[in-house]
Design a protein around this motif. Structure first.
Motif, PDB file in Angstrom:
ATOM      1  N   ALA A   1       0.847  -1.152   0.048  1.00 23.01           N
ATOM      2  CA  ALA A   1       0.042   0.102   0.242  1.00 23.01           C
ATOM      3  C   ALA A   1       0.784   1.305  -0.146  1.00 23.01           C
ATOM      4  O   ALA A   1       0.418   2.382  -0.738  1.00 23.01           O
ATOM      5  CB  ALA A   1      -0.788   0.026   1.240  1.00 23.01           C
ATOM      6  N   VAL A   2       2.008   1.145   0.840  1.00 14.83           N
ATOM      7  CA  VAL A   2       2.722   2.512   0.883  1.00 14.83           C
ATOM      8  C   VAL A   2       3.541   2.486  -0.412  1.00 14.83           C
ATOM      9  O   VAL A   2       3.757   3.829  -1.059  1.00 14.83           O
ATOM     10  CB  VAL A   2       3.792   2.189   1.741  1.00 14.83           C
ATOM     11  N   CYS A   3       4.171   1.380  -1.043  1.00 15.92           N
ATOM     12  CA  CYS A   3       4.869   1.498  -2.409  1.00 15.92           C
ATOM     13  C   CYS A   3       3.974   1.976  -3.417  1.00 15.92           C
ATOM     14  O   CYS A   3       4.659   2.403  -4.388  1.00 15.92           O
ATOM     15  CB  CYS A   3       5.488   0.175  -2.753  1.00 15.92           C
ATOM     16  N   ALA A   4       2.467   1.947  -3.405  1.00 20.11           N
ATOM     17  CA  ALA A   4       1.841   2.437  -4.262  1.00 20.11           C
ATOM     18  C   ALA A   4       1.628   3.840  -4.379  1.00 20.11           C
ATOM     19  O   ALA A   4       1.018   4.378  -5.308  1.00 20.11           O
ATOM     20  CB  ALA A   4       0.373   1.683  -4.174  1.00 20.11           C
ATOM     21  N   GLN A   5       1.999   4.448  -3.211  1.00 20.97           N
ATOM     22  CA  GLN A   5       1.846   6.009  -3.184  1.00 20.97           C
ATOM     23  C   GLN A   5       2.937   6.699  -3.993  1.00 20.97           C
ATOM     24  O   GLN A   5       3.951   6.103  -4.265  1.00 20.97           O
ATOM     25  CB  GLN A   5       1.907   6.380  -1.830  1.00 20.97           C
ATOM     26  N   SER A   6       2.536   7.970  -4.141  1.00 14.04           N
ATOM     27  CA  SER A   6       3.600   8.694  -5.140  1.00 14.04           C
ATOM     28  C   SER A   6       4.795   8.970  -4.301  1.00 14.04           C
ATOM     29  O   SER A   6       4.715   9.539  -2.938  1.00 14.04           O
ATOM     30  CB  SER A   6       2.909  10.032  -5.428  1.00 14.04           C
ATOM     31  N   GLU A   7       5.880   8.893  -4.615  1.00 14.49           N
ATOM     32  CA  GLU A   7       7.311   9.158  -3.815  1.00 14.49           C
ATOM     33  C   GLU A   7       7.267   8.208  -2.464  1.00 14.49           C
ATOM     34  O   GLU A   7       7.419   9.070  -1.426  1.00 14.49           O
ATOM     35  CB  GLU A   7       7.426  10.602  -3.701  1.00 14.49           C
ATOM     36  N   PRO A   8       6.955   7.151  -2.391  1.00 10.75           N
ATOM     37  CA  PRO A   8       6.933   6.603  -0.952  1.00 10.75           C
ATOM     38  C   PRO A   8       8.200   6.441  -0.275  1.00 10.75           C
ATOM     39  O   PRO A   8       9.462   6.802  -1.082  1.00 10.75           O
ATOM     40  CB  PRO A   8       6.673   5.046  -1.655  1.00 10.75           C
TER      41      PRO A   8
END
Length: 231
Positions: free
Chosen positions: A77-84
């Motif tokens: 979920a975090v890695c799917a965010q922009s600029e994790p």
């Protein structure tokens, strides 16, 4: 005028673990370093996602096993965010199968919960700078585990391999053998900064987010055959 953490080089860290004593210990250790600022804490994967959205840390230090959303699901979920942020997984066992899943999901590495304080601090700084935090011996063990648990996956084909330059292919093979940037530079007669630049380009061309993922690709393609990292 007060300088921002980014301008002063201070690394912003978020901690997520369902054990409050573990979180307190980590916060005490990391907070004692002048180059680290603990900006938030959480007790499960859902809180990890919220912390990242709210505080935009440079590094997320997170337990693998937690109630509700675990560390693996939270990593995705975090890695799917922009600029994790870079993600370091915490585990009790160094061969925990869940850690391998987390690395494939996009985590940058893992630490044992009994890691000495100075090693913990060093790992956070190394990962925040975008470099590898996994020791060569650990990388080799991971590749061995991956091969044993995924028989028959070896292939010379992978999207992006044909985009690599000859030098980038050499660097990829060295990463797959578990060599650090310094060791790669020494072996291939280039500066460590140049190695870092090549590794960054490899990440982009192979659509990978961490060193373990590109090491697995190198291993599958046979690019690391015959290369051994110094002990």
């Amino acid at each position: 005028m007060n300088e921002s953490p980014a301008s002063t080089g201070v690394k912003r860290i978020a901690l997520v673990d369902d054990d409050s004593l573990v979180r307190a210990g980590l916060a005490m250790i990391l907070g004692a370093d002048p180059g680290i600022e603990v900006v938030g804490e959480g007790s499960d994967g859902n809180q990890a996602v919220t912390l990242v959205q709210k505080h935009r840390p440079d590094v997320l230090l997170m337990d693998v096993r937690m109630p509700g959303m675990d560390g693996i699901a939270a990593t995705r979920a975090v890695c799917a965010q922009s600029e994790p942020p870079k993600i370091i997984m915490l585990t009790t066992f160094d061969m925990d199968e869940y850690v391998f899943e987390a690395l494939e999901a996009g985590a940058s590495g893992f630490l044992l919960k009994d890691t000495p304080p100075q090693d913990l601090i060093r790992a956070v700084h190394v990962v925040a700078q975008g470099d590898a935090m996994l020791a060569p011996t650990v990388t080799r063990r991971m590749l061995s585990h991956f091969s044993q648990s995924n028989p028959g996956t070896r292939s010379a084909e992978h999207d992006g391999l044909d985009q690599l330059t000859e030098r980038e292919t050499e660097v990829l093979g060295a990463v797959g053998a578990g060599l650090s940037n310094a060791q790669i530079g020494e072996r291939l007669f280039m500066s460590e900064a140049t190695v870092k630049a090549h590794v960054s380009k490899i990440f982009a061309k192979l659509d990978c987010s961490n060193r373990v993922q590109i090491a697995i690709i190198a291993h599958e393609a046979g690019l690391s055959d015959g290369l051994d990292a110094p002990e």
